[in-house]
Structures are given as structure tokens and as C-alpha cells.
Write a protein that holds these residues in place. Structure first.
Motif, PDB file in Angstrom:
ATOM      1  N   ILE A   1      -2.719  -1.279  -5.453  1.00  0.00           N
ATOM      2  CA  ILE A   1      -3.875  -1.362  -4.564  1.00  0.00           C
ATOM      3  C   ILE A   1      -4.706  -2.604  -4.899  1.00  0.00           C
ATOM      4  O   ILE A   1      -5.193  -3.320  -4.017  1.00  0.00           O
TER       5      ILE A   1
ATOM      6  N   PHE B   1       0.832  -1.204   0.000  1.00  0.00           N
ATOM      7  CA  PHE B   1       0.000   0.000   0.000  1.00  0.00           C
ATOM      8  C   PHE B   1       0.868   1.256   0.000  1.00  0.00           C
ATOM      9  O   PHE B   1       0.583   2.223  -0.724  1.00  0.00           O
TER      10      PHE B   1
ATOM     11  N   ALA C   1      -7.016   5.170  -0.912  1.00  0.00           N
ATOM     12  CA  ALA C   1      -7.056   4.115  -1.928  1.00  0.00           C
ATOM     13  C   ALA C   1      -8.168   4.368  -2.944  1.00  0.00           C
ATOM     14  O   ALA C   1      -7.990   4.154  -4.163  1.00  0.00           O
TER      15      ALA C   1
END
Length: 920
Positions: free
Chosen positions: A696, A677, A718
């Protein structure tokens, strides 16, 4: 003959004027500047290190220093803290009383806690007078003293504490480790001692003999090779009234033999018994090894002392130099030495000494099959495990070697060895040991016990699938006693917490908990609760996780950090903060590094970026100290995010690289997802939105059970990446994840607010974004709230509602700026301009890198308190943080202010305007 008192005290200083001057300069510097220093005196045995160290101590004492002078002992080098004890308990004004020191070693179970308490005692003394702590023969320092000496000089570098170490050259020895650990920011000098010149040796001879040195004596002294001790011992064998007699042989051993030849056989034997016991030994212990009552050996003792070989310090007998002891020792045949060491161990234990005192003799004298020796090693390992797990592991490894493979005791000892090796962080060695024992085809009961013992090993190695396989195998074959079966069941549930079927894991954990409770096995109970807590965390069930970790903490207070973090996940920062304050008062009963992890999470949640960063820095340092990395990957991920929020791209990239490096050591699913991430965040920052979205997506696909843990507070980031990459399906998937998490935690404002924010972003729904801001207004996390207001402001701006957009964006900017997230605040500038708001320069103003303005708010608080005369401990108590955190803030303040001592820091603070100096 020239006896032990016949030489001038300063004779060993002949030819050492330059070295003395260097040490005197360092002593004067510490006294003048108020900052620390370290000196290492190195040289071969007998070269004059002890004499030089003693002279330096005398100089320091004359200069007003409080002096602690000690000497490590070869045969005591495994007794925890014995070397440092010699420094802090002796002298005119000991740094610690004997009772206080005993309390330190008796009441604590963590090396870091103990070192901090020692630091506090030394720091408190240094507030009044400069302190010298000097340790001779550092090459024989025990492991715990070595650990402390690697931490303390750097920890106390801002106080007038001078450390002097003397030892033999060894590129991989303790002295070099200590110097390397202190090298950053601490003035350090190395004083190598080479052979004395011929002129200096002749001066020394003149001091000893009180007469002119003729050609024959000069020829004799050539054999000393410039070594002052050897020269003195050669001269001690000469009759000062007849220096024209036969020359003493040129080697020390032969020289000592010539002196021993004149002793009675009973005295020689007494000296040999003492040499077996060590350089320092008890008269009664030597008598016991001799086999005679002490009263029958008085005349032998007197003769040994007259010979100049022994001194009496009032408590113990001491060979005047270890070379003398070695010269006597080597005359004992090797086979006899081994037998005497083994006998010495038995006498010491019988006389009431601790097992660890007998262990050095066991290691030298025990033979395979000696079960009494094995029992002593096991007892000693159990005693030292809390403070020196590495030593405990070494002792158990040796104990295992002494047990013949055919005996059942092999498995019992092996199980203890596995536990010690695992505790010491030597998990691969523990696994190898366990597998070798399992290959010996033990009974089913023992097979199960060994597999249970390996449970912690496999968990530490992140081998969850292997842990589950082994636990299930042992449970399937049967034969385990109820306690072992309960532990295996709990270990199976713990392993399943890393799997995909968390419902099955929860059922396994509840079954294991019932079994543990029914039989009353504490270890099984702890494992079951730990597993259930992990399962609940991975399932995103915050309230359930809190229930299990709170119950776990009532059984074992070491798990307090887990309970604190569970409270934070419930947005209960009030209780989390209260528990942190309680932990600060009972730091010796919990894990220091994990407690700092909890503190960092607490500060991060409350938007205290500077304090959170300092907490994670301190946590990583403590994990490095004990060589047990647990949260270093996650800490670096968070620190990289903090750096990006501040606008420090260079630091953010450094933290990413460090996280990637540490991931290679602990590549578990959680760490892997966190680093992936972070890589996506950096890819977006670098403009590579395609890579960011793909990364992601990988996180989502590879670890669905980790999704909520990773993206709990970051799912909005995200989703923004997915939307920028036009991947609306990914954005909807992420929003659905946040919604499911909120459903599991309906009473947690952060969970419900982020879910509304996520759905609002994914669906471009202004009403949901407004609802999100309203929900998060009741939550405690300002950075989460700021992000929601920023999203709302941008949506309002897009809808043409400029006044409302300006209000939302202004609130977001203020919250980001107040937390120190200056880059996040700056990114709102164009949106604010579009809403008709001019950007204030003060909002995005960055701190300078040097000077008072560069200090964080916490660093300024610490600087003011230290300038007022507070110690790290008293400052920590006032600020309700740990002394470790105070040390981190203080170190940073010193660097930014370019000062080296508390005195200099006080001068800087006192020069500040009154309003700045007294500000809270």
C-alpha cells in the motif's frame, strides 16, 4: 464424351459411407437434442469434400432443417462477409433477405455488433426449425466471415444450429481457428477424407462410363491416386464408345489441356480471361477483359459450357471445380497473368464494382509506382476499416510498398497506414512505420502530421511521456497547419494527464480546446475533451470530468460509456442507468466492450455482485474477440475483489494471476497501482500484514495522481491494513487523501461519507464513524454503506454500547448478504456474538455449485425467459441488458444445470415448483 451432366450425382460418394454416416449422426443429434454442433470436412483438392457437403445438406433439408449452403471464393476472400453471405442469402428460405443483409453491412461500424445481429437472425430461425449453415472452401473465407464464424457457433450452441465447414488441411488455417474457438462445450467432429480405395474408384468409373472397366481404364485410373475428381476428369476425356483408345495423361493439367486443344482459340482465350477473374465471374467482365462485346462471345461461351468446364448459375459463370480453373489459369504465362490482373482491376472499377472487388487483382498485378493501384487500395482500406481493421492495415501496408520513396505521396499514404495499423491493434508496427517515414526527412508540415498520426499509437502503447515529447517537439519546430497544431496540442494535454502536474495539464487542455473550437477541427475537439476528462478524473474532480465527457459524447456517441461512468462517480445512478438503457437500443453506435465496462461499474456500485461479475466476464470476452484489451486488468482486479467478498479464495487468486499476466501487456500507472493494491489485499488475506502495508505504501509513493481513482471506494480497506500494521502515518495519509477528495466533490455522498469513515478509522473517532454512516445512508452504494456500518458497529462495541453495536452490525451483515458478499457478512459473526446477536445460518449460506440453487438471480430470470421461448435479443430487451450479457448468463446456467440445449433448459424450468418457476 462424358459432359458436365453425364456423371451420376452420387458417384462422388463411392467409398464415403462411413463419413456420411458420421455426418448423418450429427445431423440427427442436433435435431433430437436441440443443441448446436460443428463438423469440419477436410481433404486435398478434388477428394470429394464438396460432394459430401452437398449430400449432408440434402440429408439435413430432408430432415426438416433450414439450410444455407455457400462457398468461399479465392479471389473474393478479402471482401468483408462475402463468404458468410453465400450461406445466409441463398437457399429456399434465406436466413436474411438481400436488403436486410445490405443494411447490416452498411449501417454498422463494429464487428461485434454485426455478429450479434447475425446471431439474432439465425437464432430466430432456429426457434422454429433446426438450421444448417454450410460453407465450402473455408480456407478462402474472408477475414470478417472468419471472425463471425469464430464467434457464432459458441454464441448459438444452445440452439439447434449445425455448422459444417469443408476445406483443405491447414494447421494454422481458418477452419482450425473456428473449430478451436467452438471446442468448449460444442459437439465437434472432424471428418478427414483420404484417397478412395481402388474398388471405389472402379465403381465410380462404372458409374461414369456405364460399361465394364477394362484393364487399360484401370491402369489410367491408377494415375488419379484415389482422387475422385481427377479420376472423373480423366474419364471425361474418354470416348465412351471406344474405351480402347489412347489413354488420357495422368495429370490434371495435361488432361485439361487435351480437352482444351479441341476448342477454338477464341474460346480458350475466353476461358483464360475467366480464370484470371476467378472461379465465379461475370460474363460481361470476362468480355471486357477479352476486349470484345459480350454479344460477340456467345458462341465461345456455349462451346466452353459444352466442354464441361463451365456452368451458368443464372447470375455468373462458374468453373465446375476450382482445380479446373487452376488448370486453365496456369497455362497463362506468369507475366501475362500479372498484366491481366491489373487490367481486370481497372475494368471492374470502370464497370461500377466496389474498390474492394478490384483489390485482389491489384494485389496480384500492381507494380511499384502504380498510383492508380495505390488509390484503389486506399479507398478499399477506408471502406473496410470499420469492420475489418486488420485487412485495412494489410491493404495500406501494401499501398505504402507501391509508392516510391521519392514521391510526396509516400507520406500521405504512410499517415493513413499508421491510422489503420493503430486501429487494428498493431501499434508497434504503426510506430515502426511512422519512424521509418520520419527518417526520410519530410517537410516540417508533414513531420507534424506524422507525429499527430502517431499520437493514438503512442497512447495505446502507454507511452505517455514519449507522446508528450513528440507533440512538444513538433509544436516547437513549427510548420504545422492549424488543424495539425490543434491536434498536437490536444495530444500533449492528453499525455500530461498521466503526469504529476495536473494543474499544468488542465491549462494545456483548456488551451487546446479553445484552439480546436476556434478552427472547428472535430478530431482536435475530441482529443481535447478526452484529455480534459482524463485530467479531471485523475484530479478527482468528478463534476468537471462529467462535464467534459458529456460534451464529448455529444460530438461522438462512441464515448457514451465514459459519460455513464462519470455519472456513477457523481452517485447519479439514475441517469447512468437511463443512459445504459438507451445504449442497449443503439448498441451499434458505441463500443460494446466499454459499454459493458460501464454496466459492470453500475452493477458493482449498486451491490449487484453477480451481475457485475457477469458483465466483466462478457467485457473481457469481447475485448479478446477484437484483440483490443483496454480494461482487462481493472476488470480482473475487481473480479478478484468480488470473489473475496463472496468467499471464493481460489477464484480470487486466479483473477489476481490473470491481472498480473495482463499487466505485463499494459503496464500503465493505473493498471500497476490497481494490481499492487490487489496484491496487498491478498497479502492481508494470507496473513502477511507486513507485505500488505508495504505494498500500500508503494502505491501511495509511486502514483499520487492515481490515489483517488484507485482507492475511491476502497480507502477504508487500505486504512485497516495500515492500522493492523501499526503504520498510523500511512493511515493518516490515506485519510487525508480521502478528505481532499471529498472537498473536491462536496455534493457526492459517497465521497463525503468515505472521507468521514477514513478519518474515523485513522483517529478512532466514534463520532466521525457515526457521521459517515449518516452521510452514506443518502448514497446509492450498499457495499460502501455496509462497510461503514460494520466499522461503526465495531467501534460501538469497543465503546461498550452493545445495543447500538448490534443494530449497526446487523444492518451491515444484511446489506453484505443481500449483495452476495457472504464472506464479508460471515466476518461479522464474532462481532455480532460479542454484541449479543446470534448468527443466523441463512445469512452466510453459500450457493451450491450445481443445480437450480446454484444460479444467480439474473441467471434464473434469463433461464425462465429462454424456457418461455424468448431469444437472447428479446430476453435482453425485457431485462434491459445487452444480448452479450444474456449469453453469459445463459452459458453459466447451462453449465450449472448440466444441460446442452434450450429444450433441456425448458424441461428443467417446467419441472420446478410453480412458485419458483414464475418468480420474477
Amino acid at each position: 464424351m462424358v459432359g458436365s451432366g453425364g456423371l451420376l450425382t452420387r458417384s462422388g460418394l463411392r467409398g464415403r459411407e462411413a463419413e456420411l454416416e458420421e455426418l448423418h449422426a450429427l445431423i440427427a443429434s442436433v435435431a433430437r437434442t436441440g443443441s448446436g454442433g460443428l463438423a469440419l470436412i477436410q481433404g486435398e483438392p478434388g477428394i470429394g469434400k464438396t460432394t459430401l457437403l452437398a449430400e449432408a445438406a440434402t440429408t439435413a433439408r430432408t430432415a426438416g432443417f433450414s439450410v444455407g449452403l455457400g462457398k468461399a471464393d479465392e479471389l473474393h476472400r478479402i471482401v468483408p462477409l462475402s463468404s458468410l453471405a453465400a450461406c445466409v442469402l441463398h437457399g429456399d428460405q434465406p436466413l436474411l433477405s438481400g436488403d436486410a443483409f445490405a443494411d447490416l453491412t452498411r449501417n454498422q461500424d463494429q464487428r461485434i455488433w454485426l455478429v450479434e445481429r447475425l446471431a439474432e437472425a439465425i437464432e430466430a430461425r432456429a426457434c422454429g426449425v433446426p438450421v444448417l449453415i454450410a460453407l465450402d472452401d473455408v480456407q478462402w473465407a474472408d477475414p470478417l466471415s472468419r471472425f463471425a464464424l469464430k464467434q457464432l457457433p459458441a454464441r448459438l450452441r444452445t440452439s439447434p444450429v449445425l455448422w459444417m465447414l469443408a476445406g483443405r488441411p491447414d494447421l494454422a488455417g481458418p477452419a482450425e481457428e473456428i473449430v478451436a474457438a467452438a471446442a468448449d462445450g460444442l459437439p465437434t467432429v472432424t471428418v478427414p477424407l483420404g484417397p478412395l480405395s481402388g474398388a471405389a474408384i472402379r465403381q465410380l468409373a462404372g458409374d461414369a462410363l456405364g460399361a465394364a472397366v477394362d484393364e487399360r481404364v484401370r491402369h489410367l485410373l491408377d494415375g488419379a491416386g484415389g482422387n475422385p475428381f481427377l479420376a472423373v476428369e480423366m474419364l471425361a476425356g474418354l470416348d465412351s464408345t471406344d474405351v480402347s483408345g489412347d489413354l488420357v495423361p495422368s495429370t490434371l493439367v495435361v488432361g485439361v489441356r487435351s480437352r482444351l486443344a479441341s476448342l477454338r482459340p477464341s474460346t480458350l482465350r475466353f476461358l483464360q480471361m475467366g480464370a484470371v477473374l476467378g472461379r465465379r465471374f461475370g460474363f460481361s467482365d470476362a468480355a471486357a477483359l477479352y476486349g470484345r462485346p459480350p454479344a460477340k462471345l456467345i458462341s465461345e461461351l456455349e462451346e466452353a459450357m459444352r466442354s464441361g468446364l463451365l456452368d451458368d448459375d443464372g447470375d455468373q459463370l462458374v468453373f465446375r471445380h476450382d482445380l479446373l480453373r487452376q488448370a486453365v489459369y496456369v497455362d497463362v504465362p506468369p507475366s501475362a497473368r500479372k498484366a491481366l490482373h491489373r487490367e481486370a482491376a481497372g475494368h471492374l472499377v470502370a464497370a461500377g464494382h466496389q474498390p474492394i472487388d478490384a483489390v485482389p487483382h491489384i494485389l496480384r498485378g500492381a507494380l511499384p509506382g502504380d498510383e492508380e493501384a495505390v488509390a484503389l487500395l486506399r479507398r478499399a482500406a477506408e471502406d473496410v476499416l470499420p469492420v475489418t481493421p486488420g485487412l485495412a492495415a494489410d491493404l495500406m501496408t501494401r499501398a505504402l510498398e507501391l509508392v516510391p520513396s521519392a514521391r510526396p505521396l509516400k507520406f500521405e499514404v504512410g499517415e493513413q497506414a499508421i491510422l489503420c495499423l493503430t486501429r487494428a491493434g498493431r501499434s508497434r508496427e504503426a510506430l515502426s512505420t511512422g519512424d521509418r517515414l520520419l527518417a526520410c526527412r519530410p517537410s516540417l508540415e508533414v513531420f507534424s502530421q506524422l507525429q499527430a498520426a502517431l499520437g493514438g499509437t503512442l497512447w495505446n502503447l502507454d507511452l505517455a511521456d514519449e507522446l508528450r515529447r513528440r507533440a512538444e517537439s513538433a509544436l516547437t519546430v513549427g510548420g504545422a497547419v492549424p488543424e495539425t497544431a490543434a491536434r498536437l496540442a490536444a495530444l500533449r494535454a492528453l499525455a500530461m494527464s498521466r503526469g504529476h502536474d495536473l494543474a499544468a495539464a488542465r491549462e494545456a487542455g483548456e488551451t487546446a480546446l479553445r484552439a480546436a473550437t476556434a478552427i472547428g477541427d472535430r478530431e482536435a475537439h475530441v482529443l481535447a475533451l478526452s484529455g480534459l476528462g482524463e485530467i479531471a478524473q485523475n484530479a478527482g474532480e468528478n463534476a468537471v470530468a462529467l462535464e467534459h465527457f458529456a460534451a464529448l459524447r455529444t460530438i461522438d456517441s462512441a464515448f457514451l460509456p465514459e459519460e455513464i461512468v462519470a455519472h456513477l462517480h457523481m452517485d447519479d445512478f439514475a441517469v447512468g442507468g437511463r443512459l445504459l438503457r438507451q445504449a442497449a437500443d443503439n448498441a451499434g453506435t458505441t463500443r460494446q466492450a466499454m459499454l459493458l465496462w460501464a454496466q459492470g461499474q453500475h452493477d458493482l456500485g449498486l451491490g449487484r455482485l453477480d451481475d457485475a461479475d457477469a458483465g466483466f466476464v462478457t467485457m473481457e470476452r469481447l475485448e479478446d474477440d477484437v484483440q483490443v484489451p483496454v480494461q482487462q486488468v481493472n476488470a480482473r482486479v475487481i473480479r478478484s475483489r468480488i470473489a473475496l467478498l463472496r468467499g471464493d479464495r481460489e477464484a480470487a487468486r486466479e483473477h489476481l494471476a490473470a491481472a498480473q499476466e495482463r499487466l505485463a501487456v499494459k503496464p500503465n500507472p493505473g493498471n500497476t497501482a490497481a494490481v499492487r493494491f490487489l496484491e496487498a489485499v491478498h497479502a492481508e488475506a494470507d496473513g502477511d500484514i507486513g507485505l500488505a502495508v508495504e505494498t500500500i505504501r508503494q502505491v501511495q509513493q509511486e502514483g499520487p495522481f492515481m490515489r483517488w481513482r484507485l482507492l475511491r471506494d476502497w480507502v477504508d480497506s487500505a486504512i485497516r491494513m495500515a492500522l493492523r500494521g501499526a503504520d498510523h502515518a500511512l493511515a493518516e495519509d490515506l485519510a487525508a487523501q480521502a478528505e481532499a477528495h471529498a472537498a473536491r466533490n462536496p455534493t457526492v455522498p459517497t465521497a463525503t461519507g468515505i472521507a468521514a469513515q477514513a478519518l474515523g478509522l485513522a483517529r478512532n473517532d466514534l463520532a466521525l464513524l457515526e457521521h459517515s454512516a449518516a452521510l452514506l445512508k443518502a448514497g446509492p452504494r450498499p457495499l460502501v454503506r455496509a462497510a461503514a456500518y460494520a466499522d461503526l458497529g465495531q467501534a460501538l462495541l469497543a465503546a461498550g454500547r452493545k445495543p447500538q453495536a448490534a443494530a449497526a452490525l446487523t444492518r451491515a451483515r444484511a446489506m453484505f448478504a443481500e449483495s452476495g458478499a457472504h464472506a464479508a457478512a460471515a466476518r461479522l459473526r464474532s462481532d455480532l456474538a460479542g454484541a449479543g446477536v446470534r448468527s443466523g445460518r441463512a445469512v452466510t449460506k453459500q450457493r451450491p455449485v450445481q443445480g437450480w440453487g446454484a444460479l444467480t438471480a439474473s441467471e434464473k430470470k434469463v433461464a425462465r425467459l429462454i424456457a418461455e421461448g424468448h431469444t437472447n435479443r428479446s430476453a435482453a430487451d425485457l431485462l434491459v441488458v445487452s444480448p452479450h450479457t444474456v449469453n453469459t448468463h445463459l452459458t453459466s446456467a447451462f453449465r450449472k444445470l448440466a444441460v446442452n440445449s434450450r429444450v433441456q433448459l425448458a424441461n428443467v424450468v417446467m419441472a420446478m415448483p410453480d412458485t419458483e418457476r414464475t418468480r420474477g
